[in-house]
Scaffold this motif. Structure first.
Motif, PDB file in Angstrom:
ATOM      1  N   LEU A  92       0.802  -1.225  -0.121  1.00 36.20           N
ATOM      2  CA  LEU A  92       0.089   0.036  -0.053  1.00 36.20           C
ATOM      3  C   LEU A  92       0.837   0.978  -0.001  1.00 36.20           C
ATOM      4  O   LEU A  92       1.626   1.523   0.936  1.00 36.20           O
ATOM      5  CB  LEU A  92      -0.766  -0.063   1.079  1.00 36.20           C
ATOM      6  N   ARG A  93       0.640   1.937  -1.152  1.00 35.35           N
ATOM      7  CA  ARG A  93       1.251   3.304  -0.926  1.00 35.35           C
ATOM      8  C   ARG A  93       0.296   4.478  -0.595  1.00 35.35           C
ATOM      9  O   ARG A  93      -0.832   4.427  -0.608  1.00 35.35           O
ATOM     10  CB  ARG A  93       1.835   3.786  -2.340  1.00 35.35           C
ATOM     11  N   GLY A  94       1.020   5.498  -0.139  1.00 33.76           N
ATOM     12  CA  GLY A  94       0.302   6.824   0.449  1.00 33.76           C
ATOM     13  C   GLY A  94       1.210   7.949   0.888  1.00 33.76           C
ATOM     14  O   GLY A  94       2.195   7.403   1.661  1.00 33.76           O
ATOM     15  N   GLY A  95       1.147   8.971   0.413  1.00 29.69           N
ATOM     16  CA  GLY A  95       2.183  10.244   0.847  1.00 29.69           C
ATOM     17  C   GLY A  95       1.530  10.869   1.949  1.00 29.69           C
ATOM     18  O   GLY A  95       0.393  11.543   2.031  1.00 29.69           O
ATOM     19  N   ALA A  96       2.614  10.913   3.220  1.00 25.64           N
ATOM     20  CA  ALA A  96       2.238  11.718   4.062  1.00 25.64           C
ATOM     21  C   ALA A  96       3.167  13.204   4.036  1.00 25.64           C
ATOM     22  O   ALA A  96       2.428  14.201   4.557  1.00 25.64           O
ATOM     23  CB  ALA A  96       2.621  11.046   5.429  1.00 25.64           C
ATOM     24  N   TYR A  97       4.133  13.216   3.424  1.00 23.79           N
ATOM     25  CA  TYR A  97       4.855  14.407   3.254  1.00 23.79           C
ATOM     26  C   TYR A  97       4.854  14.318   1.615  1.00 23.79           C
ATOM     27  O   TYR A  97       5.563  13.765   0.930  1.00 23.79           O
ATOM     28  CB  TYR A  97       6.215  14.375   3.903  1.00 23.79           C
ATOM     29  N   LYS A  98       4.344  15.554   1.147  1.00 26.56           N
ATOM     30  CA  LYS A  98       4.488  15.741  -0.320  1.00 26.56           C
ATOM     31  C   LYS A  98       5.406  16.727  -0.854  1.00 26.56           C
ATOM     32  O   LYS A  98       5.387  18.078  -0.271  1.00 26.56           O
ATOM     33  CB  LYS A  98       2.899  16.108  -0.863  1.00 26.56           C
ATOM     34  N   ALA A  99       6.221  16.494  -1.736  1.00 16.80           N
ATOM     35  CA  ALA A  99       7.030  17.689  -2.418  1.00 16.80           C
ATOM     36  C   ALA A  99       6.192  18.141  -3.610  1.00 16.80           C
ATOM     37  O   ALA A  99       5.802  17.633  -4.442  1.00 16.80           O
ATOM     38  CB  ALA A  99       8.284  16.615  -3.191  1.00 16.80           C
ATOM     39  N   ARG A 100       5.806  19.320  -3.277  1.00 15.28           N
ATOM     40  CA  ARG A 100       4.981  19.915  -4.255  1.00 15.28           C
ATOM     41  C   ARG A 100       5.627  21.162  -4.628  1.00 15.28           C
ATOM     42  O   ARG A 100       6.073  22.156  -3.836  1.00 15.28           O
ATOM     43  CB  ARG A 100       3.671  20.613  -3.576  1.00 15.28           C
ATOM     44  N   THR A 101       5.526  21.341  -5.982  1.00 17.32           N
ATOM     45  CA  THR A 101       6.237  22.395  -6.767  1.00 17.32           C
ATOM     46  C   THR A 101       5.695  23.835  -6.238  1.00 17.32           C
ATOM     47  O   THR A 101       6.731  24.835  -6.274  1.00 17.32           O
ATOM     48  CB  THR A 101       5.670  22.453  -8.249  1.00 17.32           C
ATOM     49  N   SER A 102       4.686  23.821  -6.017  1.00 15.32           N
ATOM     50  CA  SER A 102       4.224  25.190  -5.428  1.00 15.32           C
ATOM     51  C   SER A 102       4.214  25.377  -3.990  1.00 15.32           C
ATOM     52  O   SER A 102       3.491  24.375  -3.233  1.00 15.32           O
ATOM     53  CB  SER A 102       2.919  25.590  -6.009  1.00 15.32           C
ATOM     54  N   PRO A 103       4.631  26.458  -3.282  1.00 15.14           N
ATOM     55  CA  PRO A 103       4.286  26.524  -1.984  1.00 15.14           C
ATOM     56  C   PRO A 103       2.861  26.740  -1.271  1.00 15.14           C
ATOM     57  O   PRO A 103       2.813  26.951  -0.039  1.00 15.14           O
ATOM     58  CB  PRO A 103       5.240  27.800  -1.256  1.00 15.14           C
ATOM     59  N   TYR A 104       2.145  27.037  -2.333  1.00 15.60           N
ATOM     60  CA  TYR A 104       0.654  27.293  -1.773  1.00 15.60           C
ATOM     61  C   TYR A 104      -0.201  26.194  -1.978  1.00 15.60           C
ATOM     62  O   TYR A 104      -1.418  26.365  -1.873  1.00 15.60           O
ATOM     63  CB  TYR A 104       0.343  28.571  -2.895  1.00 15.60           C
ATOM     64  N   THR A 105       0.262  24.981  -2.181  1.00 12.48           N
ATOM     65  CA  THR A 105      -0.652  23.730  -2.500  1.00 12.48           C
ATOM     66  C   THR A 105      -0.515  22.790  -1.165  1.00 12.48           C
ATOM     67  O   THR A 105       0.570  22.777  -0.476  1.00 12.48           O
ATOM     68  CB  THR A 105      -0.494  23.059  -3.666  1.00 12.48           C
ATOM     69  N   PHE A 106      -1.433  21.873  -1.060  1.00  5.05           N
ATOM     70  CA  PHE A 106      -1.474  20.866  -0.120  1.00  5.05           C
ATOM     71  C   PHE A 106      -0.214  20.071  -0.106  1.00  5.05           C
ATOM     72  O   PHE A 106       0.271  19.503  -0.763  1.00  5.05           O
ATOM     73  CB  PHE A 106      -2.584  19.893  -0.312  1.00  5.05           C
ATOM     74  N   SER A 107       0.529  20.046   1.132  1.00  3.55           N
ATOM     75  CA  SER A 107       1.541  19.317   1.167  1.00  3.55           C
ATOM     76  C   SER A 107       1.741  18.115   2.119  1.00  3.55           C
ATOM     77  O   SER A 107       3.111  17.786   2.475  1.00  3.55           O
ATOM     78  CB  SER A 107       2.876  20.404   1.606  1.00  3.55           C
ATOM     79  N   GLY A 108       0.741  17.587   2.440  1.00  2.46           N
ATOM     80  CA  GLY A 108       0.567  16.296   3.097  1.00  2.46           C
ATOM     81  C   GLY A 108       0.088  16.403   4.700  1.00  2.46           C
ATOM     82  O   GLY A 108       0.266  17.590   4.778  1.00  2.46           O
ATOM     83  N   MET A 109      -0.588  15.400   4.903  1.00  2.00           N
ATOM     84  CA  MET A 109      -0.844  15.317   6.433  1.00  2.00           C
ATOM     85  C   MET A 109       0.085  15.220   7.474  1.00  2.00           C
ATOM     86  O   MET A 109      -0.293  15.219   8.507  1.00  2.00           O
ATOM     87  CB  MET A 109      -1.911  14.305   6.425  1.00  2.00           C
ATOM     88  N   GLY A 110       1.289  14.845   6.955  1.00  2.00           N
ATOM     89  CA  GLY A 110       2.291  14.823   7.920  1.00  2.00           C
ATOM     90  C   GLY A 110       2.205  13.702   8.805  1.00  2.00           C
ATOM     91  O   GLY A 110       1.640  12.324   8.614  1.00  2.00           O
ATOM     92  N   LYS A 111       2.604  13.718  10.099  1.00  2.00           N
ATOM     93  CA  LYS A 111       2.421  12.625  11.399  1.00  2.00           C
ATOM     94  C   LYS A 111       1.142  11.869  11.247  1.00  2.00           C
ATOM     95  O   LYS A 111       1.005  11.030  11.264  1.00  2.00           O
ATOM     96  CB  LYS A 111       2.882  12.865  12.282  1.00  2.00           C
ATOM     97  N   ASP A 112       0.111  12.785  11.249  1.00  2.00           N
ATOM     98  CA  ASP A 112      -1.278  12.225  11.184  1.00  2.00           C
ATOM     99  C   ASP A 112      -1.469  11.417   9.983  1.00  2.00           C
ATOM    100  O   ASP A 112      -2.154  10.130   9.994  1.00  2.00           O
ATOM    101  CB  ASP A 112      -2.196  13.367  11.148  1.00  2.00           C
TER     102      ASP A 112
END
Lengths: 356, 356, 356, 356
Positions: free
Chosen positions: C127-147
């Motif tokens: 199962l894959r799923g990103g919690a920390y997302k590398a996003r090109t824009s600083p203004y977009t969703f970058s992941g839920m982190g530890k949650d």
């Protein structure tokens, strides 16, 4: 930011403050940019259609524009004039051309000081040298670390030159901040967003190299990460893109210089050394970049390149660098620019930049 | 050719003749190149190991070298000094910088003569104009054909400028030969080997554009096809390679200029117009190329680009071309070159090239 | 490592121990690799010519080879058989084909569990799923982190699937280690060497994606960074390179699969989702990769892609994923491979890999 | 063509004729395409806005659409169903997968007949062999010319296989027409528009290879040149694009297969041999292409590749080709396709295609 609030030329300080506080109230992050004639307030946030009308009704506001480019603070739309940075009294950007030179890696006190003196005498404005090196192989020299940073600081002080060095790891931002004047973000880290955000939180200038697979929009988005944290002193650098053309290490995309200048107010440098990968090609590429209007070049120079621990084949010899600086100076003049000759009689460039 | 026979500096004409006839006897094709100090004889053929010893024993022979690069006649090894071509009294190559300018396509007498006069007045040495256009779509204007060639010939005569036009089809070589001074081989035909062989059989100069996917070795191999037929007057042109960088139509590989110069004696031009695809970027790229040491540039100029039938967006306006020529002239000087100013007081370049 | 010590097939455990301790004494780092028939000891270090003779004289040693490829531990020369990893009882590499699937980003418990159940039912092994997302824009969703990590851990446990998630920052290695089973190194961090060294110090498998500008040698060098720290469980992934071909987001370099397999023993996956950038192309690219012999694929699946916070356009719908899994299973069979069907009757793949 | 006239399903032959003659009257070129259910008339020309209304009022006309893609006759919009070509009784396109195989160049009767028999026995449907070879060097074998064509014709007749051979020069179209069944347009000639127009005037099928720097739109525009002359039997072939990835000769862009199929009705083949440049990689790439849905593959096979006069290193041995054909057959089945097994019990594919 979804909006740019353009203040009237007649707007007074209180008008700007009112817009800023209203933008904050609406849950958006305000970003003020004072131009010679007018002030612009960026408002970063998601839900805006209803806010636009509200802001347009404030006193002193001329217009509120929604913007659609993915980068905002980096755009010409946001900051129409060229950004001119003041780095320890040296002006960077606009008509000012600055040459950054030095060894690839800091290897020893002797080499660093020798090369530093040579490039300063030739007219370089700033001193480069790597303490932390991103090396493809885990089995090769990866830099002197803090000892290297200490040497760089001493060399910069003794030669009265601002220093630039690469930071590779968010955990090193603090120590690099302490020792060097400019953070270099290497090509491989152009999209290391956490690193960009960390240097964006400091007040030292950031020099971002284009990744060899990055579009110009992506490069400007990386700048945007730094700018979005409040650090407005960003320089960009074209250092070669990856193409099928195997005769050079990378292909210097010289057209990136005018293309970025059209879209962004940030200064654009070129790196002929990493693009070429071979010493003999460096002068041609450096002159090409300056002729295309670059804000400067970052050039690797080594007094003894066959003993260099890193990238020796692309380092220019000091004697050839002297001739190159002279040609750079002349070509800059022809395209309406002016090389900062820090080590010499360059009084004009000692004046701090106005309105940066 | 598998061998280069290097004659002694003391060798006399008879020595060279003897080598040539011996090479022919061995079933190889001889190719004589007379330098200022010594003569070199290329011997093209397959089985050579045993021949080498035989040739080395002839009088006046200094050395016989086997060569391994796939291109031979195009290589610096074969012809050490820069080739300097004489095209109707204009010198091309070496320190001479020539600007070729004109409209993309020949559309009408009026536009061609207007633009021709404008570029000549600004200092261009040669006139370009397409009569046969390679167009991606079968539904668009593909050139005026012979009527266009006729207009080009008249314009060249009236303006006293050598003319260059593209030839697309081996069947058109004869008529293009009749009307124009230089054959242009377009990027799409760089590996149309039959076409290269046809123009190689003529005695008019050939201007070969690099295909956007071609390596420099492949470009030199295309030159080799022309040279192998006995036509030694070949010019090369970098016009942009295909890369991921979509901000420009192609990526001008400015490093191709010094790389080719290191490997080959043939003059290397750049084409900033097709690389950029946008008028505003043309001057920066043209200056970059000249600063990198190019033998010239081919620039599209149009008096009314919004009505051009072909590539209007990349055509420079005559008034901007005047300023560009002035900057080109100055930058060429800085890198030790000299722009041919044919239309003006340029007596020196009227002398025919020596030893070409 | 400058040497590979190849033990005789008759060498006993004591012989190997003696070589290892001698290698250490010489100041080199030993690395033992036990094959079915013989054991090989790698000796990493710089000064070796004199050591070679010394090692060759030890009992049980068959041969000592110096090696010259820049990567060593990653090479076929060093480890001739395919590496077969054991990840929580699932075999990866060799003839085993594993499909990793799940949403791009972890957005909510509901979506993660829904998609997780759907892909497991269809036959995905991990199962894959990103919690920390590398996003090109600083203004977009970058992941839920530890949650997000917490949700992923719960989903993996409930569904009995190993989990994989991207780690972006050396400072996050510890927490990702705690929650997930496999570290994913994203394409943008392929040359974030400090990050590679950090995950190399752990004992969890590492899945490295090829940077879109990286050569295969550079990808193997990145693997080498992890391997050099003692973590031998590395998987590689081709996810598209940057080319001029703009019809897809990147160009899937399907030939990378056999090329890497020839040079390295490490399993090679493909990522059709990021290469294509469009849902409709994902099945064709996934099947192409499996037909070319890949060790598996990592596929983005979303139950409601038009509401996805990240990369929705490239996510496959669960119902289409079922059909894709069936075709993957059949094609794997034809090329002599076997898909791990973890969620189903796949008893064979539960056996731990031998000799890994 | 600026318009597509879509006839009603109830339109009769007279309606279509009336539209065609009206289109001609308007100065446009009509192009009729009869589908199973309705007929579509393409109208190629420049000034159309006023014409649209006129055509819409004719009896039997359902709708008139202006189209904006640069290619028209090649588009799915123009011909919705897959084009299925009938080449000497063999169906090409749609669900039919055809393998074309043979030596790179025709070198001798013996090799051609040996290889031809071997590939036919293995299941290849068509025989390839070059009589005119585009060779980078003017000093290497460039094909047997007409003698080669004669041998190819004999081999095709004896083996009962349609033959395909490259045509390089408009002046050779007539003789290639006489001897071979399919014109191959090589990658280097993809934009040799005069050559495309010449083969477009014949009634033999044309197989166009993508240039390594060409976008998919450009490839479809090249097809358009052939189609615009009335020759509707066009096949396309992806053979590798030029990228930085130097491990293979070119990078097979396997995603081109589904991308072209989405945009065009023309069959898309792949050429694994030229993409790979190395024999060992050919099977993986061939299987990848078939798994991605290609209409077939063109594979170089040689009985004695180390003596081949051209491209020996990429030729597959006959014994390996047998195994490859078997895997191709199985993979084609899985993706809903069906390999033509001409030399064997393949009665179904002998039926001529309906409605082509």
């Amino acid at each position: 930011m979804d909006m740019i609030v353009i203040m009237k030329t007649t707007a007074v300080a209180g008008d700007v403050e009112r817009v800023v506080s209203r933008v904050s109230e609406l849950g958006l992050a305000p970003h003020v940019s004072k131009g010679e004639f007018r002030t612009i307030v960026g408002a970063i946030g998601e839900k805006t259609p209803q806010f636009r009308e509200q802001l347009e009704q404030l006193p002193g506001v001329d217009e509120v524009m929604a913007i659609t480019q993915p980068y905002r603070l980096a755009s010409r739309e946001f900051h129409e004039a060229d950004s001119i940075l003041d780095i320890k009294g040296i002006r960077v950007g606009g008509p000012h051309v600055n040459i950054i030179a030095g060894p690839c890696a800091i290897e020893s006190r002797e080499v660093l000081f020798d090369v530093g003196k040579a490039v300063k005498d030739a007219g370089a404005a700033m001193l480069r040298g790597g303490a932390y090196k991103a090396r493809t192989s885990p089995y090769t020299f990866s830099g002197m670390g803090k000892d290297g940073l200490q040497l760089l600081k001493e060399a910069g002080k003794q030669l009265d030159m601002p220093t630039i060095t690469e930071v590779l790891d968010p955990r090193d931002v603090e120590s690099v901040y302490e020792y060097a004047d400019i953070f270099q973000i290497g090509a491989r880290n152009m999209q290391n967003f956490n690193l960009l955000l960390e240097v964006g939180k400091t007040d030292k200038p950031v020099f971002i190299k284009r990744n060899p697979a990055a579009s110009i929009t992506e490069l400007l988005m990386s700048a945007e990460h730094v700018l979005s944290q409040g650090n407005h002193r960003v320089m960009l650098c074209e250092r070669g893109i990856r193409t099928f053309a195997g005769e050079t290490r990378y292909t210097l995309d010289v057209s990136a210089v005018p293309v970025i200048q059209e879209r962004s107010h940030l200064p654009v440098f070129i790196d002929p050394s990493h693009a070429a990968g071979k010493r003999d090609l460096v002068p041609s590429l450096a002159l090409a970049g300056i002729a295309a209007g670059a804000a400067g070049a970052i050039v690797e120079v080594h007094s003894c390149p066959d003993r260099a621990l890193c990238d020796g084949p692309q380092a220019v010899l000091p004697k050839n660098f002297i001739r190159l600086m002279e040609q750079i100076r002349q070509i800059a003049d022809i395209v309406g620019h002016r090389v900062t000759l820090w080590g010499r009689e360059d009084e004009q460039s000692r004046h701090p930049a106005v309105g940066d």
